[in-house]
Design a protein around this motif. Structure first.
Motif, PDB file in Angstrom:
ATOM      1  N   VAL A   1     -84.449 -11.956 -22.842  1.00 21.92           N
ATOM      2  CA  VAL A   1     -85.831 -12.115 -22.436  1.00 21.92           C
ATOM      3  C   VAL A   1     -86.539 -11.019 -22.005  1.00 21.92           C
ATOM      4  CG1 VAL A   1     -86.806 -13.303 -20.233  1.00 21.92           C
ATOM      5  CG2 VAL A   1     -84.710 -14.185 -21.200  1.00 21.92           C
ATOM      6  N   PRO A   2     -87.597 -10.875 -22.552  1.00 22.95           N
ATOM      7  CA  PRO A   2     -88.450  -9.539 -22.382  1.00 22.95           C
ATOM      8  C   PRO A   2     -89.514  -9.795 -21.454  1.00 22.95           C
ATOM      9  CG  PRO A   2     -89.686 -11.156 -24.126  1.00 22.95           C
ATOM     10  CD  PRO A   2     -88.265 -11.965 -23.566  1.00 22.95           C
ATOM     11  N   ASN A   3     -89.845  -8.597 -20.855  1.00 21.23           N
ATOM     12  CA  ASN A   3     -91.070  -8.787 -19.726  1.00 21.23           C
ATOM     13  C   ASN A   3     -90.907  -9.225 -18.503  1.00 21.23           C
ATOM     14  OD1 ASN A   3     -92.734  -7.412 -21.857  1.00 21.23           O
ATOM     15  ND2 ASN A   3     -93.042  -9.274 -22.675  1.00 21.23           N
ATOM     16  N   VAL A   4     -89.561  -9.472 -18.207  1.00 24.02           N
ATOM     17  CA  VAL A   4     -89.352 -10.042 -16.762  1.00 24.02           C
ATOM     18  C   VAL A   4     -87.581 -10.088 -16.719  1.00 24.02           C
ATOM     19  CG1 VAL A   4     -89.083 -12.311 -17.459  1.00 24.02           C
ATOM     20  CG2 VAL A   4     -89.518 -11.955 -15.014  1.00 24.02           C
ATOM     21  N   GLN A   5     -87.476  -9.555 -15.352  1.00 27.80           N
ATOM     22  CA  GLN A   5     -85.962  -9.427 -15.122  1.00 27.80           C
ATOM     23  C   GLN A   5     -85.854 -10.361 -13.592  1.00 27.80           C
ATOM     24  OE1 GLN A   5     -83.824  -7.240 -16.846  1.00 27.80           O
ATOM     25  NE2 GLN A   5     -85.611  -7.002 -17.836  1.00 27.80           N
ATOM     26  N   PRO A   6     -84.547 -10.752 -13.503  1.00 25.44           N
ATOM     27  CA  PRO A   6     -84.049 -11.769 -12.443  1.00 25.44           C
ATOM     28  C   PRO A   6     -84.666 -11.305 -11.330  1.00 25.44           C
ATOM     29  CG  PRO A   6     -82.450 -11.644 -14.189  1.00 25.44           C
ATOM     30  CD  PRO A   6     -83.213 -10.409 -14.313  1.00 25.44           C
ATOM     31  N   SER A   7     -84.415  -9.933 -10.892  1.00 25.31           N
ATOM     32  CA  SER A   7     -84.947  -9.242  -9.736  1.00 25.31           C
ATOM     33  C   SER A   7     -86.515  -9.364  -9.322  1.00 25.31           C
ATOM     34  CB  SER A   7     -84.603  -8.026  -9.667  1.00 25.31           C
ATOM     35  OG  SER A   7     -85.017  -7.148 -10.767  1.00 25.31           O
ATOM     36  N   ASP A   8     -87.130  -9.721 -10.452  1.00 25.50           N
ATOM     37  CA  ASP A   8     -88.624  -9.746 -10.460  1.00 25.50           C
ATOM     38  C   ASP A   8     -88.988 -11.431  -9.654  1.00 25.50           C
ATOM     39  OD1 ASP A   8     -89.151  -7.562 -11.687  1.00 25.50           O
ATOM     40  OD2 ASP A   8     -89.362  -8.507 -13.686  1.00 25.50           O
ATOM     41  N   LEU A   9     -88.156 -12.251  -9.759  1.00 26.74           N
ATOM     42  CA  LEU A   9     -88.268 -13.570  -9.352  1.00 26.74           C
ATOM     43  C   LEU A   9     -87.341 -14.098  -8.351  1.00 26.74           C
ATOM     44  CD1 LEU A   9     -88.453 -14.872 -13.052  1.00 26.74           C
ATOM     45  CD2 LEU A   9     -90.355 -14.190 -11.587  1.00 26.74           C
ATOM     46  N   ASP A  10     -86.156 -13.539  -8.129  1.00 29.17           N
ATOM     47  CA  ASP A  10     -85.248 -14.326  -7.301  1.00 29.17           C
ATOM     48  C   ASP A  10     -85.662 -14.435  -5.807  1.00 29.17           C
ATOM     49  OD1 ASP A  10     -85.065 -11.541  -6.471  1.00 29.17           O
ATOM     50  OD2 ASP A  10     -82.974 -11.299  -6.715  1.00 29.17           O
ATOM     51  N   ASP A  11     -86.613 -14.000  -5.255  1.00 27.74           N
ATOM     52  CA  ASP A  11     -87.070 -14.272  -4.247  1.00 27.74           C
ATOM     53  C   ASP A  11     -87.902 -15.522  -3.945  1.00 27.74           C
ATOM     54  OD1 ASP A  11     -89.225 -12.912  -5.500  1.00 27.74           O
ATOM     55  OD2 ASP A  11     -89.884 -11.737  -3.782  1.00 27.74           O
ATOM     56  N   VAL A  12     -88.345 -15.943  -5.038  1.00 25.07           N
ATOM     57  CA  VAL A  12     -89.104 -17.310  -5.090  1.00 25.07           C
ATOM     58  C   VAL A  12     -88.541 -18.460  -5.898  1.00 25.07           C
ATOM     59  CG1 VAL A  12     -91.481 -18.123  -5.975  1.00 25.07           C
ATOM     60  CG2 VAL A  12     -91.180 -15.926  -4.862  1.00 25.07           C
TER      61      VAL A  12
END
Length: 138
Positions: free
Chosen positions: A92-103
């Motif tokens: 998956v390009p341009n996003v990592q799990p740590s970018d989203l795991d708070d939401v």
């Protein structure tokens, strides 16, 4: 099923009662990732579940669009994984799990992967890789 906003675009649109998952703007409707148009439609798995009406936000933001149906943050992440990992067997390009795991609730996504990989055998081939991206053990 009818088209819906998904993927990174859905993660960039505020949903009612939730913090926005991704910090970028949604951009022009001409560039949105839309299931059934320029992105895979996972309605064969979900039906209309996990679809959010974002028309109020679009109106307040002054965005003129004919489409206001949007994947929930969890379904948008699933759709990203489905598109990149399941269908194309690529990262998956341009996003990592740590970018989203708070939401985003990764446990919900993990449950869907487990359901469609094991309980409905054959719906997913790369479920383990999808779980790995989420940073979860299978």
């Amino acid at each position: 099923m009818s088209a819906y906003i998904t993927g990174l675009t859905a993660l960039c649109i505020p949903h009612p009662g939730r913090f926005k998952a991704f910090w970028h703007g949604a951009g022009s409707p001409d560039t949105w990732t839309v299931a059934g148009r320029n992105y895979p439609d996972t309605s064969h798995l979900f039906g209309d579940r996990e679809i959010v009406d974002v028309s109020e936000y679009l109106a307040l933001a002054g965005i003129q669009a004919t489409l206001s149906r949007c994947a929930s943050y969890e379904r948008a992440v699933f759709d990203l994984l489905y598109h990149h990992i399941e269908l194309n067997n690529r990262p998956v390009p341009n996003v990592q799990p740590s970018d989203l795991d708070d939401v985003v609730d990764f446990e919900v996504i993990r449950g869907w992967i487990r359901e469609w990989e094991w309980e409905r055998a054959g719906q997913l081939v790369h479920g383990k890789s999808m779980q790995t991206w989420l940073g979860l053990e299978t």
